[in-house]
Structures are given as structure tokens and as C-alpha cells.
Motif scaffolding. Structure first.
Motif, short mmCIF file in Angstrom:
data_model
loop_
_atom_site.label_atom_id
_atom_site.label_comp_id
_atom_site.label_asym_id
_atom_site.label_seq_id
_atom_site.Cartn_x
_atom_site.Cartn_y
_atom_site.Cartn_z
N ALA A 69 -2.82 -5.75 -4.73
CA ALA A 69 -3.18 -5.88 -3.43
C ALA A 69 -1.90 -6.38 -2.59
CB ALA A 69 -4.12 -7.04 -3.46
N VAL A 70 -1.04 -7.24 -3.00
CA VAL A 70 0.38 -7.70 -2.33
C VAL A 70 1.10 -6.33 -1.93
CG1 VAL A 70 2.40 -8.94 -2.48
CG2 VAL A 70 0.20 -10.04 -3.30
N GLY B 102 0.14 -3.31 -1.78
CA GLY B 102 -0.61 -2.66 -0.65
C GLY B 102 -0.19 -3.18 0.70
N LEU B 103 0.08 -4.84 0.78
CA LEU B 103 0.29 -5.23 2.06
C LEU B 103 1.72 -5.00 2.49
CD1 LEU B 103 -1.81 -8.59 1.90
CD2 LEU B 103 -2.18 -6.53 3.26
N VAL B 104 2.55 -5.23 1.35
CA VAL B 104 4.04 -4.92 1.59
C VAL B 104 4.22 -3.68 2.14
CG1 VAL B 104 6.34 -5.10 0.57
CG2 VAL B 104 4.66 -6.77 0.18
N GLY C 190 2.29 -1.51 3.37
CA GLY C 190 1.10 -0.80 4.16
C GLY C 190 1.48 -0.36 5.65
N ARG C 191 2.49 -0.89 6.26
CA ARG C 191 3.08 -0.31 7.44
C ARG C 191 3.99 0.76 7.29
NH1 ARG C 191 4.78 -3.93 12.49
NH2 ARG C 191 2.85 -4.06 13.47
N ARG D 275 -0.42 2.83 5.65
CA ARG D 275 -1.17 3.11 6.82
C ARG D 275 -0.09 3.32 7.92
NH1 ARG D 275 -6.41 1.68 6.26
NH2 ARG D 275 -7.09 0.77 4.19
#
Lengths: 172, 136
Positions: A112-113, A115-117, A119-120, A124
Motif C-alpha cells: 500500500a505504501v 502504491g502511494l510512493v 502514485g504520482r 496515477r
């Protein structure tokens, strides 16, 4: 007794979890669904990662592959998680003492981390990611998911501490 | 220690094998990459299917060799081998034809469903080995 252990004991005595624990057929059917989901939809994750690494579908932009595979992967993830939660509920107290189970949960949190790291920059972003960022994200994702798979298989190899358990184990 | 490591290679292998085929099946069903021809995607997927196949056959043979009597008498194992042969034959014949340019989309969807069902059957057979008539 920790709140987590208390929760595990409550969970394994819910009707659904207890029925699953003592069923000789439903348990392996749910386990089969868990693994079929992993093969079909985990396969899509592997292909996303392979594309990020530049090892397949190179004629397609990375953003195109990620966007197009997102919904099927999300649906698959829900199926796999629903089966996984059921399986874990059936043996909740046992799993509380299982190091591989906690390692698997930690790796899922790391994913999950991840994906956030990224993400940009990768997952996404509106623009095609830089190849170096894409390769780093794809490689890490493959490593993390492989770790989840290894820990998942490892869960079955840990002997539960019988003297601490409250629920009867399945007879076989 | 060797057995669980082999199992992990076996799992990795069937994710590549069934996953690469499922990618094409999902495309045939119109669930992803709709602007791509199934034929092109199957060219992308084919090498990974073969790598997966090599992994499952190698690790599977070694797992089997650890206790042959336990496996060949096991009904789930026998079922798995039968469905595996069927799934492989299906993949390299009918499935291959369904992704060709000009193949009917309806036949493609039916082929995709059959393919997914066959591979799910192989995986199910593998899981059930541990749950049925173990002779020990």
C-alpha cells in the motif's frame, strides 16, 4: 490478553468462520478460489510489473497498460481478499501466533505504501513515467508480491501452539 | 526445507502460466485492452506462458518425486493431471485458433470461459491433493 487476540477469538467463533473451520469441503473450495484469483489476477499484476520493467508489451504506453488493467485487478483483489479474510477468520487464533501471517500482512501494508510512493510518478500519473522510475516501481512490486506469496505458503508450515488455542482444530 | 521452496517455485510458475493465459482470456471477454488485437497480446504473453510451464513442470516433477506413491494414488492428483493435459491441448489448439485475426468474437468469448475454467480446474485439483485420501 491483547485486544488483537480477543478479536481473533471472537472472529473464529462467528458462524461463518466456525462453519468454514470444520468443513471438509468448503475450506478447500475457498482456498481454491483464493489461489485461482491469485493466478488470474495476480497474473495481471505480474504483467503490469513486466511492462514497467520493459519486458513485455513495449509497443503500448505504460499508462495505457496500467489504466486498462486497473479495474480487472481491483475486482480480482476484492475476490482474493474476501477469500483470504474468510480463510484467516477460520483459523484466526492460530494465525495470531503465526509469524508468516504477520509477515504477509506487513508486506501487504508495504505494498500500500509502495502504491502511494509511486502514485504520482508511475501509477496515477498523466504522463508516461520515466523509464528509471517505472523499472524501480515494477521491480519493487514484483519483489513485494513474491514475498507475499512466499509468506502465504509459509503460513501452512508453522505448527500452532496447541496449548494456547481455544478452538478445536480440524480433525485431519 | 526443499519441499516448501519447490512449492513457491510451483506457485510462481502457475501464476505465470495461468496468468498469462488469463490475460488473453480477459481480452477475449472484452475486459481489458480492447484496442489491442488478441493475436498481438497472445504474442506478448506466449514466452511467459512457456516460462511458467517450464517452472511448474520442473518443480512439479520434483515435488512428485519426493513421494510418488502419495501422489499417483491420490484422486485429486489424477484429476489434476487429466485436466492439465486437457488444458494444455486446448491452449495450443482451439485457444490458439480463437485469437487469430478474423475469428468470431462469440467463439472467442466461449473459448475464454472454457480456458479459464480448465486452468481453475487444474489449480483446484492441486489444492485438493492435500485434502483427499492421503494414504498415510
Amino acid at each position: 490478553m491483547t485486544p488483537v487476540l480477543r478479536f481473533a477469538q471472537w472472529l473464529q467463533y462467528t458462524d461463518w468462520a466456525a462453519a468454514l473451520r470444520y468443513s471438509a469441503t468448503v475450506y478447500p473450495v475457498v482456498l481454491t478460489l483464493h489461489l485461482v484469483g491469485i493466478a488470474f489476477f495476480g497474473g495481471l499484476i505480474v504483467f503490469t510489473d513486466l511492462r514497467l520493467l520493459g519486458l513485455t508489451m513495449r509497443r503500448l504506453p505504460i499508462t495505457r497498460v496500467i489504466d486498462s488493467l486497473r479495474l480487472p485487478k481491483q475486482i480480482g483483489f476484492l475476490i482474493v481478499v474476501a477469500c483470504g479474510v474468510s480463510l484467516a477468520s477460520a483459523k484466526a487464533e492460530e494465525y495470531y501466533y503465526n509469524k508468516f501471517f504477520w509477515a504477509k500482512m506487513s508486506l501487504l501494508a508495504l505494498i500500500a505504501v509502495h502504491g502511494l510512493v509511486f502514485g504520482r510518478s508511475v501509477y496515477r500519473g498523466r504522463h508516461e513515467p520515466a523509464p528509471s522510475q517505472a523499472k524501480l516501481a515494477g521491480g519493487l512490486s514484483l519483489l513485494l508480491w513474491t514475498g507475499v506469496m512466499i509468506c502465504g505458503r509459509g503460513i501452512g508450515y508453522i505448527e500452532p501452539p496447541l496449548e494456547k488455542l481455544h478452538a478445536l482444530l480440524r480433525l485431519r | 526445507m526443499v519441499f516448501p521452496v519447490l512449492e513457491c517455485f510451483h506457485i510462481l510458475g502457475f501464476i505465470l502460466l495461468a496468468g498469462s493465459i488469463a490475460l488473453i482470456d480477459f481480452r477475449l471477454l472484452g475486459a481489458l485492452l480492447r484496442d489491442q488485437k488478441p493475436a498481438d497480446l497472445s504474442v506478448d504473453a506466449a514466452p511467459w506462458t512457456l516460462i511458467g510451464l517450464a517452472l511448474v513442470l520442473t518443480s512439479g516433477a520434483l515435488l512428485f518425486a519426493s513421494d510418488p506413491d502419495h501422489y499417483y494414488l491420490n484422486h485429486a492428483f489424477q484429476f489434476k493431471m487429466a485436466i492439465l493435459l486437457l488444458a494444455l491441448a486446448f491452449h495450443y489448439t482451439i485457444h490458439g485458433r480463437a485469437v487469430r485475426p478474423g475469428a468470431s468474437p462469440g467463439a472467442g468469448k466461449l473459448t475464454a470461459c472454457l480456458s479459464l475454467a480448465l486452468w481453475a480446474g487444474v489449480i483446484g485439483g492441486g489444492i485438493f491433493i492435500g485434502f483427499v485420501n492421503g494414504p498415510e
